[in-house]
Write an enzyme that holds these catalytic residues in place. Structure first.
Site, PDB file in Angstrom:
ATOM      1  N   GLY A   1      -0.394  -5.377   4.951  1.00  0.00           N
ATOM      2  CA  GLY A   1       0.342  -4.311   4.521  1.00  0.00           C
ATOM      3  C   GLY A   1      -0.380  -3.019   4.808  1.00  0.00           C
ATOM      4  N   SER A   2      -0.220  -2.272   4.014  1.00  0.00           N
ATOM      5  CA  SER A   2      -0.790  -0.394   3.993  1.00  0.00           C
ATOM      6  C   SER A   2      -2.314  -0.458   4.577  1.00  0.00           C
ATOM      7  CB  SER A   2      -0.584   0.212   2.714  1.00  0.00           C
ATOM      8  OG  SER A   2       0.780   0.253   2.423  1.00  0.00           O
TER       9      SER A   2
END
Lengths: 572, 89
Positions: free
Chosen positions: A294-295
């Site tokens: 993810g981020s």
């Protein structure tokens, strides 16, 4: 004549007497020989066997494992193991019953073993018994019962580091973790020597100690782990995993400049000193388990954007209206952020922002940046069972994949890889593969421009400072880092479970530690990286900086400090 | 002519001495070896005790135990952020 005649007969008489005496002597010898050879055969044969020359083992201990300060993490202690020579016990069943009682074994089974395997030279019946039990067995004074020295592995730190250190099997061979990775180093070679033994089985003389058979004790291993920090990291992780009823979690603490793993904790864990029935906790998840991060990948996408020369730190991207369609696939932001600079894309963690950035760049370039930071390859830590993760080749990316990769989907990583990759920003753009062994550093290599590293570090500092009350923030120390909240892929789609993570380093002015944490599938209300992983990061980082006496670099000028409001504006 | 019995005599005495010396040295070897065996056994024992003591020590200084003792018996605690003051030189 008569005189000489009597003299002759006198001589003859003397001769006869001597002959008779000698014959008598012979007769005694013959009778005795018969007695020994025929009648006493059994007795003398066994006596001879007891006295005979024997080869005895010289057992050696396995090397110990210590932490970087010499605190023991795994030790071997000598224990006695009891074995039997079945042939010698076959007609002593009353004593066998006593033996079985002392050893807490079934007498019936023991008898059965003795009868069915009476041809065996030696059989272990109970291994690694307590010294008290060994005394009791010795007191029975049974021929045919022998002792062998064996070593038992003991792990003083228990579950705190069990899945990193691993454990050994009953034969003292490394079975998991570092025990297995460095098995050759730790294992000693037991020696053999030939000795003459006396009636009581004591060696009375050695015939020759063969050089080749000389025992070589196992070598000790000093890990890069700091036991105090490990304890703090494990406890903090355990608390966090229970608090959020998460499936699992990992914490990795690296020394920025040396790449040494100072702490690596995983939940669930197991007690290496107990019975190892449940293998759930065996895996060193920080190294073996892969997930879509993810981020936390966004800083690497920003590196690609800045390297291309098409963007600068202050370039702006329009992320309105908070929804963006790529090839029929809709990318969402938390809300409509409008125009965002590159810094703010990281601060707000805008999915649309990074997607628009990377779609303007070549696929190969983004792939190359990720590849340079070590994604999709084993870190080189050497840990057995280490996973390389997965970075799909750029020629197979569709536009949707290209956009997904910018926000940390469609590739999978390990927590250790993330920690090592972030260490590059903290270490002037140089990558150094992590190591578990003290003073055994891997080669360093420059992978990005030092100015680029400084620039990304500055941006990552804003992530913590610009999100008011960011839970990764520390008092007195500056922190740079990034949250991640990724949906977990299950059965071909994305589930409602999340992987919450935070990776960062501190103090920013002169980074000492990189900490990467992830919490798998928190079940409560909170699941964002900023809510679940950031507080754990802060706790571990704070303890680490305190234990290593790292000087504070962000001292407020006034003595009175207002605790910042805790808000929930930070998220994946 | 009379030398031969003397030589025989000398050789016999020499032989007897050598034999006695051999037995003596063999006995010495056994004794020394027994002592060595015992020393080795002692070494093993001491090593075992050392390992046990190390384990005992590591249990006594285990972080959880120290933390517990510091908190419960000595009433110690980690300072809150507000209580920490950094002095810059």
């Amino acid at each position: 004549m008569t005189q000489s005649g009597t003299q002759i007969s006198r001589t003859q008489l003397r001769m006869l007497a001597v002959m008779a005496l000698l014959l008598c002597g012979f007769a005694v010898v013959v009778v005795r020989a018969f007695a020994i050879q025929v009648k006493g055969k059994d007795f003398y044969q066994t006596q001879g066997e007891i006295r005979h020359v024997k080869e005895v083992d010289m057992p050696v201990s396995r090397g110990a494992i210590y932490d970087r300060n010499g605190e023991p993490l795994a030790l071997s202690t000598a224990m006695q193991s009891v074995g039997i020579v079945p042939g010698k016990l076959i007609d002593q069943f009353s004593k066998v019953e006593q033996l079985a009682e002392v050893l807490q074994l079934s007498a019936e089974e023991l008898k059965q073993i003795i009868t069915s395997r009476s041809d065996r030279q030696f059989l272990f019946i109970k291994r690694r018994i307590t010294p008290m039990m060994a005394e009791a067995v010795k007191a029975l004074n049974m021929p045919g019962v022998e002792f062998r020295t064996e070593y038992k592995r003991f792990y003083p730190t228990g579950e705190i580091i069990s899945n990193v250190v691993g454990f050994t099997n009953i034969e003292d061979q490394g079975q998991e973790g570092l025990e297995r990775t460095y098995d050759n180093w730790l294992t000693g070679i037991s020696g053999k020597k030939t000795v003459v033994k006396d009636l009581l089985g004591h060696a009375v003389a050695d015939i020759d100690v063969d050089e080749i058979k000389a025992p070589k004790p196992g070598k000790d291993l000093y890990l890069s782990i700091d036991r105090r920090l490990q304890y703090a990291a494990y406890l903090a992780l355990k608390k966090e995993v229970y608090k959020h009823r998460a499936k699992s979690g990992s914490v990795v603490v690296l020394d920025v400049s040396t790449g040494e793993v100072l702490a690596m904790a995983n939940m669930p864990s197991f007690n290496p000193n107990g019975s190892k029935e449940d293998n759930l906790g065996w895996r060193n998840r920080a190294v073996t388990d892969i997930y879509e991060p993810g981020s936390v990948m966004k800083p690497f996408a920003i590196v690609a954007a800045l390297e291309s020369g098409q963007f600068t730190r202050t370039s702006t991207i329009d992320t309105s209206p908070g929804v963006y369609e790529v090839d029929g696939f809709v990318i969402h932001d938390f809300r409509d952020y409008g125009e965002l600079s590159l810094v703010d894309i990281l601060v707000k963690s805008s999915n649309i922002g990074v997607a628009k950035l990377v779609l303007d760049l070549g696929r190969e370039h983004l792939w190359d940046v990720y590849h340079r930071f070590g994604f999709g390859q084993s870190t080189g830590s050497g840990f057995i069972g280490e996973s390389a993760g997965y970075l799909p080749p750029h020629n197979r990316w569709r536009t949707v994949d290209h956009a997904a990769l910018s926000r940390g989907y469609n590739l999978s990583v390990t927590t250790l890889q993330l920690a090592s990759a972030y260490a590059v920003f903290a270490n002037n753009g140089r990558y150094r593969a992590p190591t578990f062994i003290k003073n055994s550093l891997n080669e360093e290599r420059a992978i990005i421009d030092p100015a680029m590293a400084a620039s990304i570090t500055e941006m990552l500092t804003h992530v913590v400072t610009d999100n008011e009350g960011h839970r990764a923030g520390l008092s007195n120390y500056s922190v740079a880092g990034k949250t991640g909240t990724a949906r977990i892929a299950e059965d071909g789609g994305y589930s409602d479970n999340y992987m919450a993570s935070f990776v960062g380093f501190s103090p920013v002015s002169r980074p000492r530690l990189v900490v990467a944490v992830n919490i798998n599938s928190p079940q409560g209300e909170a699941y964002y990286g900023g809510q679940v992983a950031a507080p754990l990061f802060a706790e571990v980082m704070k303890t680490g900086l305190r234990l290593l006496n790292v000087p504070a670099d962000e001292v407020p000028l006034t003595a009175d400090k207002n605790t910042p409001m805790k808000t929930e504006d930070s998220h994946g | 002519m009379n030398a031969q019995p003397i030589i025989t005599m000398v050789l016999a005495i020499l032989l007897a001495t050598v034999l006695v010396a051999f037995v003596f040295s063999q006995n010495e070897t056994r004794k020394v070896f027994a002592a060595l065996q015992q020393a080795e056994q002692e070494k093993t024992q001491i090593n075992g005790e050392w390992a046990r003591l190390q384990i005992e020590l590591s249990t006594l200084v285990s972080n959880s135990r120290i933390e517990h003792l510091a908190k419960s018996e000595l009433g110690m605690k980690l300072p809150e952020d507000e209580q920490i003051m950094v002095i810059k030189r």
